[in-house]
Design a protein around this motif. Structure first.
Motif, mmCIF file in Angstrom:
data_model
loop_
_atom_site.group_PDB
_atom_site.id
_atom_site.type_symbol
_atom_site.label_atom_id
_atom_site.label_comp_id
_atom_site.label_asym_id
_atom_site.label_seq_id
_atom_site.Cartn_x
_atom_site.Cartn_y
_atom_site.Cartn_z
ATOM 1 N N SER A 1 -5.372 0.658 -6.542
ATOM 2 C CA SER A 1 -4.219 0.455 -5.658
ATOM 3 C C SER A 1 -2.920 0.273 -6.425
ATOM 4 C CB SER A 1 -4.444 -0.780 -4.790
ATOM 5 O OG SER A 1 -4.473 -1.934 -5.615
ATOM 6 N N ARG B 1 -1.247 8.283 -3.491
ATOM 7 C CA ARG B 1 -0.411 7.082 -3.585
ATOM 8 C C ARG B 1 -0.422 6.507 -5.005
ATOM 9 N NH1 ARG B 1 -2.267 6.309 1.881
ATOM 10 N NH2 ARG B 1 -0.463 6.162 3.242
ATOM 11 N N TYR B 2 -1.598 6.446 -5.580
ATOM 12 C CA TYR B 2 -1.716 5.920 -6.943
ATOM 13 C C TYR B 2 -1.056 6.869 -7.935
ATOM 14 C CZ TYR B 2 -3.771 3.273 -10.806
ATOM 15 O OH TYR B 2 -3.952 2.515 -11.927
ATOM 16 N N LYS C 1 2.572 6.078 -7.831
ATOM 17 C CA LYS C 1 2.862 4.806 -8.507
ATOM 18 C C LYS C 1 2.830 4.989 -10.020
ATOM 19 C CE LYS C 1 1.267 1.687 -4.902
ATOM 20 N NZ LYS C 1 0.250 0.690 -4.515
ATOM 21 N N THR D 1 1.595 13.240 2.926
ATOM 22 C CA THR D 1 2.181 12.641 1.728
ATOM 23 C C THR D 1 3.695 12.478 1.830
ATOM 24 O OG1 THR D 1 2.495 14.768 0.592
ATOM 25 C CG2 THR D 1 0.366 13.673 0.284
ATOM 26 N N GLU E 1 5.292 8.904 1.547
ATOM 27 C CA GLU E 1 5.104 8.296 0.228
ATOM 28 C C GLU E 1 5.934 9.028 -0.832
ATOM 29 O OE1 GLU E 1 3.338 4.920 -1.513
ATOM 30 O OE2 GLU E 1 3.310 5.559 0.565
ATOM 31 N N ARG F 1 8.521 6.877 -3.058
ATOM 32 C CA ARG F 1 8.280 6.713 -4.495
ATOM 33 C C ARG F 1 9.172 7.582 -5.377
ATOM 34 N NH1 ARG F 1 5.627 2.042 -5.147
ATOM 35 N NH2 ARG F 1 4.071 1.847 -3.526
#
Length: 137
Positions: free
Chosen positions: A15, A49-50, A53, A80, A83, A87
């Motif tokens: 996560s 998502r990861y 990040k 997506t 996100e 990000r």
């Protein structure tokens, strides 16, 4: 990637909040740029998502961040969109983010979701680009 300390499959369930995530980020920064890009691309379908990040902390040059954004816009699923905005807009800067998004050939669904989550920003960027295009003074 000779150092298989981490593989996309090993970190796909992460996560971004645990101690091991810090280790993954430090490991990733230590890789050559081409290997960082490859790792992020391979992780994307497993955990986008990861991937995003990790991109934020991967210390990539501007061109590579733009390259990954273009790649993910074309390869990414419309789910997506939110996100990507969350990000990558801070990484690329608001103006550059929307300029790139407006230049890419997006699927109709991806375009709709990008517009929805940005409250019409993608269409606004596209309109500005078209008005300032060739033959326009």
């Amino acid at each position: 990637m000779d150092d298989s300390r981490f593989t996309p499959e090993q970190v796909a369930s992460r996560s971004g909040l645990a101690q091991v995530d810090r280790d993954v980020k430090q490991w990733l920064v230590g890789l050559p740029i081409s290997e960082r890009l490859d790792f992020l691309k391979r992780l994307w379908p497993l955990n986008y998502r990861y991937s995003l990040k990790l991109l934020q902390s991967a210390q990539l040059p501007r061109q590579e961040n733009e390259y990954m954004f273009r790649h993910w816009l074309r390869a990414g699923h419309h789910n997506t969109a939110q996100e990507l905005i969350k990000r990558l807009q801070p990484v690329l800067g608001e103006r550059k983010f929307w300029l790139i998004a407006s230049q890419e050939e997006l699927s109709p669904t991806m375009r709709d979701f990008m517009n929805y989550y940005s409250h019409g920003r993608l269409n606004s960027s596209r309109d500005v680009k078209e008005k300032s295009g060739p033959g326009h003074i």
